[in-house]
Design an enzyme around this catalytic site. Structure first.
Site, PDB file in Angstrom:
ATOM      1  N   GLY A  97       0.824  -1.205   0.000  1.00  0.00           N
ATOM      2  CA  GLY A  97       0.000   0.000   0.000  1.00  0.00           C
ATOM      3  C   GLY A  97       0.857   1.253   0.000  1.00  0.00           C
ATOM      4  N   GLU A  98       0.211   2.385  -0.309  1.00  0.00           N
ATOM      5  CA  GLU A  98       0.941   3.651  -0.358  1.00  0.00           C
ATOM      6  C   GLU A  98       0.074   4.767   0.187  1.00  0.00           C
ATOM      7  OE1 GLU A  98       3.646   6.274  -3.510  1.00  0.00           O
ATOM      8  OE2 GLU A  98       2.495   4.525  -4.192  1.00  0.00           O
ATOM      9  N   GLY A  99       0.681   5.643   0.995  1.00  0.00           N
ATOM     10  CA  GLY A  99      -0.025   6.776   1.567  1.00  0.00           C
ATOM     11  C   GLY A  99       0.678   8.072   1.237  1.00  0.00           C
ATOM     12  N   THR A 100       0.282   9.140   1.925  1.00  0.00           N
ATOM     13  CA  THR A 100       0.850  10.464   1.657  1.00  0.00           C
ATOM     14  C   THR A 100       2.343  10.518   1.957  1.00  0.00           C
ATOM     15  OG1 THR A 100      -1.277  11.434   2.274  1.00  0.00           O
ATOM     16  CG2 THR A 100       0.621  12.918   2.154  1.00  0.00           C
ATOM     17  N   TYR A 101       2.739   9.906   3.078  1.00  0.00           N
ATOM     18  CA  TYR A 101       4.131  10.008   3.520  1.00  0.00           C
ATOM     19  C   TYR A 101       4.915   8.697   3.385  1.00  0.00           C
ATOM     20  CZ  TYR A 101       2.455  14.303   5.706  1.00  0.00           C
ATOM     21  OH  TYR A 101       1.896  15.533   5.932  1.00  0.00           O
ATOM     22  N   THR A 103       5.220   4.307   2.027  1.00  0.00           N
ATOM     23  CA  THR A 103       4.843   3.150   1.213  1.00  0.00           C
ATOM     24  C   THR A 103       5.190   1.895   2.008  1.00  0.00           C
ATOM     25  OG1 THR A 103       5.381   4.377  -0.805  1.00  0.00           O
ATOM     26  CG2 THR A 103       5.145   1.984  -0.998  1.00  0.00           C
ATOM     27  N   LYS A 119       7.899  -0.356   6.183  1.00  0.00           N
ATOM     28  CA  LYS A 119       7.212   0.927   6.010  1.00  0.00           C
ATOM     29  C   LYS A 119       8.249   1.990   5.677  1.00  0.00           C
ATOM     30  CE  LYS A 119       3.873   3.943   8.376  1.00  0.00           C
ATOM     31  NZ  LYS A 119       3.051   4.099   9.605  1.00  0.00           N
ATOM     32  N   ASP A 211      -6.628   6.801  16.678  1.00  0.00           N
ATOM     33  CA  ASP A 211      -7.012   6.519  15.286  1.00  0.00           C
ATOM     34  C   ASP A 211      -7.461   5.067  15.139  1.00  0.00           C
ATOM     35  OD1 ASP A 211      -7.503   7.096  12.647  1.00  0.00           O
ATOM     36  OD2 ASP A 211      -5.449   6.732  11.985  1.00  0.00           O
TER      37      ASP A 211
END
Length: 390
Positions: A97-101, A103, A119, A211
């Site tokens: 997966g990949e996010g804003t900050y 991968t 990560k 969260d």
């Protein structure tokens, strides 16, 4: 990996004198024979680690006697000699997966041959590491529990900061999707207990997750559930209680935080627990709002006359919740487990086949699909009172 809370002067040797363990001179000639188990215990290493050839002899020559503590610097050097803190120690496999900050990749450790999650957090030259990464590392290195994801290693280069976690096959959202959102009520109970157990450990150490959502609860093939993604977590400051209200994914955010409150404590996590519990039982989110206003409207519309349920949100603590009669069928032994012991170490505890899953290695569930669907609507009892969620 090297921060164990010991001072550089702990071994009686100044930090300037401590070098790589390969080059430090033998302090005496009467060292006892050191085994792999000794080193694993000394450096808090996994039992299945494969040490480099000749490392036992080098460690015996350079380590202080076992009745004396190691300095932090010598411990870091020892871990580096083994291979920790180095990118080449890990083989990158699939992208998860990949996010804003960051991968996330599936990888494999050359030290243990076990799967890991890598990560990779991109570093900006002007800004450095994101505060979420710093926060996650600082908290996870001190949280050691069977229901909290394990941080194995930290690798820092000019381009990125890589966090090496234990690998778990899926998250709770994926698990629910795989069983058609129709879970065995028995399995719901086991997952809820593990969630509350991990959360109670965090709260006892004054750490708020902030969260909680199905995507941040990881599950392995055994059924062990672990809290993950502590990027928004923080230690409760004393006496200050003012935090940001831009926390918690919208669907799992409590009403006081939605209204802008920045003074909150452990109930912020317990609201999320309640929403996740409902979602596991019914197969659908409780408050799927699209905006803050929509979310508040859903909360007050669904609770309706049962607004007193909000008072329960402020009073319930995870360490009390795990002792609720709801969990009595799991037996008394689950209440006395060591922090690092899995609930599945208790005889008789096992997942059942989920009614919505077509094939599974788990035994047949005692609940039928019809029985499980009956939980989607109808009455729910909370502290002896019956409420109907419309």
């Amino acid at each position: 990996m090297g921060s164990d809370g010991e001072s550089d002067q702990a071994s009686g040797t100044s930090s300037d004198e401590v070098q790589s363990p390969v080059r430090v001179r033998m302090r005496n000639n009467h060292h006892r024979r050191i085994s792999t188990e000794d080193i694993n215990k000394r450096l808090s290493l996994p039992a299945d680690i494969r040490l480099p050839e000749g490392y036992l002899e080098k460690f015996a020559m350079n380590s202080p006697p076992f009745d004396k503590p190691m300095s932090r610097r010598l411990r870091r050097a020892s871990l580096s000699e083994i291979g920790f803190g180095k990118l080449e120690t890990y083989i990158k496999l699939d992208k998860l997966g990949e996010g804003t900050y960051a991968t996330v990749y599936k990888g494999r450790s050359k030290l243990t041959d076990n799967l890991v999650a890598l990560k990779e957090i991109r570093l900006e030259h002007e800004e450095g590491a994101p505060c979420t990464a710093i926060r996650e590392v600082s908290l996870l290195k001190d949280l050691k529990h069977a229901n909290i994801v394990t941080l194995h290693d930290i690798i820092h280069t000019d381009q990125c900061l890589t966090l090496v976690f234990e690998y778990l096959e899926k998250d709770l959202k994926q698990y629910m999707d795989d069983c058609g959102s129709i879970m065995s009520i028995h399995n719901v109970k086991i997952f809820l207990f593990q969630l509350l157990r991990g959360l109670a450990y965090c709260h006892k150490r004054k750490v708020l997750h902030r969260d909680l959502k199905p995507q941040n609860l990881l599950i392995n093939e055994k059924g062990e559930l672990k809290l993950a993604d502590f990027g928004l977590a923080r230690a409760k400051s004393v006496p200050t209680k003012t935090y940001s209200n831009e926390v918690v994914t919208l669907w799992y955010r409590p009403p006081d935080v939605l209204l802008g409150s920045t003074e909150y404590s452990t109930p912020i996590d317990m609201w999320g627990v309640g929403c996740i519990f409902y979602e596991m039982i019914t197969g659908r989110p409780l408050f799927p709002g699209s905006t803050v206003e929509d979310e508040l409207h859903l909360i007050f519309r669904i609770l309706g006359e049962n607004i007193e349920l909000l008072s329960i949100y402020f009073l319930f603590l995870p360490e009390e919740a795990i002792k609720h009669p709801y969990f009595r069928s799991l037996g008394e032994q689950v209440q006395t487990l060591a922090d690092t012991a899995s609930i599945f170490s208790v005889k008789g505890i096992a997942l059942q086949k989920d009614p919505g899953k077509r094939s599974s290695i788990h035994p047949e569930s005692s609940k039928t699909i019809k029985e499980c669907r009956q939980h989607k609507l109808g009455a729910h009892k909370v502290w002896g009172k019956e409420y109907c969620l419309k």
